[in-house]
Design an enzyme around this catalytic site. Structure first.
Site, PDB file in Angstrom:
ATOM      1  CE1 TYR A  59      -3.724   2.268   0.528  1.00  0.00           C
ATOM      2  CE2 TYR A  59      -2.390   3.535   2.153  1.00  0.00           C
ATOM      3  CZ  TYR A  59      -3.361   3.284   1.482  1.00  0.00           C
ATOM      4  OH  TYR A  59      -4.277   4.334   1.617  1.00  0.00           O
ATOM      5  CE  LYS A  86      -3.679   5.186  -1.933  1.00  0.00           C
ATOM      6  NZ  LYS A  86      -4.642   5.461  -2.889  1.00  0.00           N
TER       7      LYS A  86
END
Ligand code: NAP
Length: 255
Positions: free
Chosen positions: A178, A182
């Site tokens: 994750y 990002k």
């Protein structure tokens, strides 16, 4: 009336059937924009659009799975046929890869033991999906006099915050999926901003904060409306607003 304000603006929000995306759609609608709800489940997308219409807004839904080029192309076609242009694109759709576990608490994201297929799935949605949707919508955005793109990232994208020994992430688990996805999204945003600046686009990336949604099993401490605010602010920037920036509601986020 300036060319920018002469028409009701049209905004597309991906992943807008729930969570922060839905909150952004509600706030943009309250500001008078026509909102297109992008949702991979057409029924839940239409339910969200109907709720906006019931509140007095103008809203439509399109089936849009950011990892499925067929739906991406079809969504662009539908927006083009209905409106002939797009003023605001919000790339909000995202996954953690760990279900409803907050990514910084997720043992399955620890780099040395992560499942590479999970990393690929997270990048497919959070990074490659943004390229797919943005490129499909660019011809429509180019027909707008006020072109705004907002990518929804996270404080977890910040390399500076991640390595800061006094920063907010010291006690949290490292993530190979994750958080890097990002970080890639913030990097990608800067590259799009650089390419599109000469054409009058403002392209920015937002960190909504830790928001109470399904994605963290409702452990976030901000409301959806609070998390949506910075996204809406970047979507409604005036012509002299920033581009290639990374912002939370408190101000710039360090890269
Ligand atoms: P959420 O409630 O789980 O909502 C995520 C949305 O993205 C849902 O509408 C979901 O659709 C959609 N989505 C997922 N994969 C998709 C795909 N392939 N194509 C189209 N839509 C897809 O999560 P959220 O917390 O609101 O997250 C929204 C954004 O904010 C994400 O980018 C997330 O990374 C970011 N963010 C959240 C927080 C936080 O604290 N909540 C913090 C920082 C950043 P379905 O309903 O069909 O699954």
């Amino acid at each position: 009336m300036s060319e920018e304000s002469a028409h009701q603006k049209v905004a597309l929000v991906t992943g807008a059937n729930k969570g922060i995306g839905r909150g952004v759609a509600e706030q943009l609608s309250a500001e008078g924009m026509t909102v297109v709800i992008g949702a991979r489940d057409p029924l839940r997308g239409e339910e969200a659009a109907a709720a906006l219409r019931a509140s007095g807004g103008e809203a439509y839904s399109v089936t849009l799975d950011v990892t499925d080029q067929v739906t991406v192309r079809e969504a662009a076609k539908q927006v083009g046929e209905r409106f002939g242009r797009l003023d605001v694109l919000i790339n909000n759709a995202g996954i953690t890869g760990s279900g409803h576990v907050s990514p910084q608490d997720a043992h399955d994201q620890v780099p040395s033991s992560v499942d590479l297929d999970m990393v690929r799935a997270v990048f497919e949605t959070n990074v490659f999906g943004v390229i797919a949707v943005t490129n499909a919508m660019l011809p429509l955005l180019r027909r707008s006099p006020a072109r705004r793109v907002v990518n929804v990232s996270s404080h977890a994208a910040s390399l500076a915050l991640t390595v800061d020994p006094d920063g907010p992430f010291t006690a949290l688990l490292p993530s190979a999926a994750y958080s890097p996805s990002k970080s890639a999204l913030t990097a990608l945003t800067v590259q799009y901003a650089k390419e599109l600046q000469q054409d009058g686009f403002l392209v920015n990336v937002a960190a909504p904060g830790f928001v109470d949604t399904d994605s963290n099993n409702h452990t976030g401490f901000l409301t959806i409306a609070q998390g949506a605010t910075v996204v809406v602010r970047l979507a409604t920037l005036g012509a002299d607003g920033p581009t290639a920036g990374f912002f939370s509601e408190e101000g710039p986020v360090p890269w």
